[in-house]
Design a protein around this motif. Structure first.
Motif, short mmCIF file in Angstrom:
data_model
loop_
_atom_site.label_atom_id
_atom_site.label_comp_id
_atom_site.label_asym_id
_atom_site.label_seq_id
_atom_site.Cartn_x
_atom_site.Cartn_y
_atom_site.Cartn_z
N GLU A 1 12.80 6.17 -7.54
CA GLU A 1 12.89 7.42 -6.80
C GLU A 1 11.53 8.13 -6.83
O GLU A 1 10.65 7.78 -7.63
CB GLU A 1 13.97 8.33 -7.40
CG GLU A 1 13.67 8.88 -8.77
CD GLU A 1 14.73 9.86 -9.27
OE1 GLU A 1 15.77 10.00 -8.62
OE2 GLU A 1 14.49 10.49 -10.32
N PRO A 2 11.32 9.13 -5.96
CA PRO A 2 10.02 9.83 -5.92
C PRO A 2 9.68 10.54 -7.23
O PRO A 2 10.57 11.01 -7.95
CB PRO A 2 10.20 10.84 -4.79
CG PRO A 2 11.29 10.28 -3.93
CD PRO A 2 12.22 9.58 -4.88
N ALA A 3 8.40 10.63 -7.52
CA ALA A 3 7.89 11.43 -8.64
C ALA A 3 6.64 12.17 -8.13
O ALA A 3 6.78 13.13 -7.39
CB ALA A 3 7.60 10.56 -9.85
N LEU A 4 5.45 11.71 -8.49
CA LEU A 4 4.24 12.36 -7.96
C LEU A 4 4.07 12.08 -6.46
O LEU A 4 3.35 12.82 -5.77
CB LEU A 4 3.01 11.89 -8.73
CG LEU A 4 2.89 12.42 -10.16
CD1 LEU A 4 1.69 11.82 -10.86
CD2 LEU A 4 2.80 13.95 -10.18
N ALA A 5 4.67 11.03 -5.98
CA ALA A 5 4.74 10.79 -4.53
C ALA A 5 6.08 11.31 -4.03
O ALA A 5 7.13 10.96 -4.56
CB ALA A 5 4.60 9.31 -4.22
N GLU A 6 6.05 12.17 -3.02
CA GLU A 6 7.30 12.71 -2.47
C GLU A 6 8.00 11.71 -1.58
O GLU A 6 9.23 11.74 -1.46
CB GLU A 6 7.01 13.98 -1.68
CG GLU A 6 6.55 15.14 -2.54
CD GLU A 6 6.36 16.42 -1.75
OE1 GLU A 6 6.79 17.47 -2.24
OE2 GLU A 6 5.77 16.34 -0.65
N SER A 7 7.22 10.81 -0.95
CA SER A 7 7.81 9.81 -0.05
C SER A 7 6.79 8.70 0.17
O SER A 7 5.63 8.82 -0.22
CB SER A 7 8.17 10.45 1.30
OG SER A 7 7.01 10.94 1.95
N TRP A 8 7.24 7.62 0.79
CA TRP A 8 6.34 6.51 1.09
C TRP A 8 6.87 5.71 2.27
O TRP A 8 8.05 5.73 2.58
CB TRP A 8 6.15 5.60 -0.12
CG TRP A 8 7.43 5.03 -0.67
CD1 TRP A 8 8.07 3.89 -0.32
CD2 TRP A 8 8.23 5.62 -1.72
NE1 TRP A 8 9.21 3.72 -1.06
CE2 TRP A 8 9.33 4.77 -1.92
CE3 TRP A 8 8.10 6.78 -2.50
CZ2 TRP A 8 10.33 5.04 -2.87
CZ3 TRP A 8 9.09 7.05 -3.43
CH2 TRP A 8 10.18 6.19 -3.61
N ASP A 9 5.94 5.00 2.91
CA ASP A 9 6.27 4.10 4.01
C ASP A 9 5.73 2.71 3.67
O ASP A 9 4.66 2.58 3.06
CB ASP A 9 5.64 4.57 5.32
CG ASP A 9 6.24 5.89 5.81
OD1 ASP A 9 7.47 5.97 5.88
OD2 ASP A 9 5.46 6.81 6.11
N ILE A 10 6.47 1.69 4.10
CA ILE A 10 6.05 0.31 3.87
C ILE A 10 5.92 -0.37 5.23
O ILE A 10 6.82 -0.28 6.07
CB ILE A 10 7.08 -0.46 3.00
CG1 ILE A 10 7.36 0.31 1.70
CG2 ILE A 10 6.58 -1.87 2.70
CD1 ILE A 10 8.49 -0.26 0.88
N SER A 11 4.80 -1.03 5.45
CA SER A 11 4.58 -1.71 6.73
C SER A 11 5.57 -2.86 6.90
O SER A 11 6.14 -3.36 5.92
CB SER A 11 3.15 -2.24 6.81
OG SER A 11 2.92 -3.20 5.80
N GLU A 12 5.75 -3.31 8.14
CA GLU A 12 6.71 -4.38 8.42
C GLU A 12 6.38 -5.66 7.69
O GLU A 12 7.29 -6.40 7.28
CB GLU A 12 6.77 -4.65 9.94
CG GLU A 12 7.50 -3.56 10.72
CD GLU A 12 7.73 -3.96 12.17
OE1 GLU A 12 7.58 -5.16 12.48
OE2 GLU A 12 8.05 -3.07 12.97
N ASP A 13 5.11 -5.94 7.50
CA ASP A 13 4.74 -7.18 6.80
C ASP A 13 4.77 -7.03 5.28
O ASP A 13 4.49 -7.99 4.55
CB ASP A 13 3.38 -7.69 7.26
CG ASP A 13 2.22 -6.73 6.93
OD1 ASP A 13 2.46 -5.70 6.28
OD2 ASP A 13 1.07 -7.03 7.33
#
Length: 521
Positions: A76-88
């Motif tokens: 779950e998030p901590a110092l990062a509030e959110s993230w995105d992962i590329s399709e590859d």
């Protein structure tokens, strides 16, 4: 706050002295939690250590970009509030929490994140020599860390890497203050600065590590005023301190004492299953264990059922291989080696060895090591019963790691070891892969090598399909079980005991010790 804390610390010191002189009179100070640890920490720099004993302190001083959700190994998030992962699966972009500061007053931002990972991964980084960084293997797929803006950071991977987020949540992914590293250099591990719920106050060697509440913590200030981590290496002494009131929390309770604590209303016992494996590293490079038949003989010779049922009193199950059963999505039908004295003797005869001499390294105690001296003696007796000539050498935990981690060549044939892990990739990748030999920075201290296992591990960590990963790790389990580079012994159920005054205490399947929400009445 500072004045109150110093007063509390003085009371704590007095209590510790009382515990030594008059155990029955010991009492810990109000709102200060005293934790009985199993060993002295090696360092308070999360990038340079491997022991869960150290991690239990560090996760209270630092945060990572992500963390494990309470009671799970989900991220779950901590110092990062959110993230995105590329399709590859090769680019991870994190949006960082704004307004967070390190305990030394420096800003947490994307540059700080880049500094942390470059420090571990880039040999040309100006602070790379503040290592070593033994678990930087966890991030070996990272090609580059790019600052997009103050609150956006991008990780470029060389290939898709399924355990990446889970590895970021592991303590090696905790974020240290770049300014503190620049100030203290190689001594940073004695002067830690993170963004976590507690701030470092002092470390008095072999006495205590003290942290105090961070009133500005982004996820709300802890209720506790401070935590004192005391290294008490002898299990019987830890039990005596707990019974006398010298500590509030005791981790890794000896099986002999669990029932006593459970029956006493003054204490509360917590248990939690998790991904743990206890094993004996076998030196596959030289000596008797260079022959697979001799390694298999050792596995048949040791009565693991007696170890888990009698020595560990049902607090563990018999291990079948390097991947713990807690990862129940791994498709494995491998069963533990049965206790079979005649089979062990027949394999030794087939290998043409008679009374093979072994040097067996045993530790006095350490992270996840259960009852290592008693277990070592029982293993020694079982091996002797089928013809092995076993000599035990016993070491204090940190000295033991200094002997074992660089490899067993020229020193020993066998060594106790335990790992707690966060993904089925971690233990075999760091300890059984050909490219994880000690001279390459890994923990393959027994020098095991099987190209098929290497290929399976690479495929499994690149797959984004958990079903496929489960099948691949099942194959790893089967091959390693047969090759027997280890004496497979036990998978443990962790435990801890607290006084009745301690509330909100939980054990986590990660084996970490999260104290942010703990209170003391």
């Amino acid at each position: 706050m500072k004045r109150l804390f110093r007063s509390a610390l003085a009371v704590a010191a007095l209590a510790l002295a009382s515990a030594a002189a008059l155990p029955a009179a010991a009492q810990t100070p109000p709102n200060v939690l005293v934790v009985g640890q199993i060993a002295e920490p090696q360092s308070l720099d999360p990038h340079t250590v491997t022991a869960t004993n150290d991690f239990r302190i560090l996760v209270n001083i630092y945060d990572g970009l992500v963390r494990y959700k309470d009671g799970t190994l989900e991220v779950e998030p901590a110092l990062a509030e959110s993230w995105d992962i590329s399709e590859d699966g090769k680019t991870y972009t994190f949006k960082l929490r704004e307004g967070v500061k390190f305990h030394d007053g420096a800003d947490f931002n994307a540059e700080a994140v880049k500094f942390n990972f470059d420090r571990m991964l880039d040999e040309n980084h100006p602070f790379y020599d503040t290592g070593p960084f033994p678990l930087s293997f966890n991030f070996s797929s990272v090609d580059a860390v790019n600052v997009i803006d103050d609150h956006t950071v991008e990780f470029k991977l060389s290939e898709a890497f399924a355990p990446f987020l889970s590895n970021l949540a592991y303590p090696t992914g905790l974020i240290v203050s770049p300014e503190a590293v620049k100030t203290y250099g190689k001594e940073y591990g004695r002067h830690p600065s993170g963004t976590g719920p507690f701030k470092f106050v002092e470390w008095e060697s072999n006495q205590r590590v003290v942290v105090e509440s961070n009133p500005d913590y982004w996820d709300s200030a802890p209720a506790l005023e401070a935590v004192v981590f005391r290294p008490i290496t002898d299990a019987n002494t830890r039990v005596a301190e707990m019974m006398a009131g010298g500590i509030d929390v005791m981790v890794e309770v000896p099986p002999d004492n669990l029932a006593t604590f459970k029956q006493d209303a003054n204490f509360s016992v917590t248990e939690q299953a998790g991904p743990h494996v206890w094993f004996g590293i076998l030196n596959t490079k030289e000596g008797p264990f260079a022959d697979k038949r001799v390694r298999q003989a050792a596995n048949y010779a040791v009565n693991k059922e007696t170890l888990v049922n009698d020595v560990l009193q049902g607090t563990a199950t018999v291990a079948a291989g390097p991947i713990p059963p807690a990862f129940n999505w791994v498709e494995s039908s491998v069963k533990p080696y049965p206790y079979d004295v005649e089979k062990a003797k027949a394999l030794l005869a087939e290998a043409g060895v008679e009374k093979p001499a072994l040097t067996f390294y045993v530790t006095e105690g350490g992270s996840g090591m259960l009852d290592p001296i008693t277990m070592g003696a029982a293993i020694q007796a079982d091996l002797k019963a089928v013809g092995f000539d076993v000599k035990i050498e016993t070491y204090e935990w940190n000295t033991f790691l200094g002997q074992v981690n660089p490899g067993l060549e020229g020193k020993a044939d066998m060594a106790e070891m335990a790992w707690m892990t966060n993904d089925p990739d971690t233990v075999p990748y760091l300890t059984l892969r050909t490219d994880a030999m000690p001279d390459k920075g890994g923990f393959n201290s027994g020098y095991y090598s099987n190209p098929t296992v290497d290929d399976l591990l690479e495929k499994a960590r690149q797959s984004t399909d958990q079903v496929e990963r489960g099948k691949l790790y099942g194959e790893v389990q089967s091959i390693v079980h047969d090759d027997a580079p280890w004496l497979f012994v036990a998978n443990w159920k962790q435990n801890a005991v607290t006084t009745a005054a301690v509330q909100g205490f939980k054990l986590q399947p990660s084996f970490l010790l999260q104290l942010h929400n703990v209170t003391k009445q």
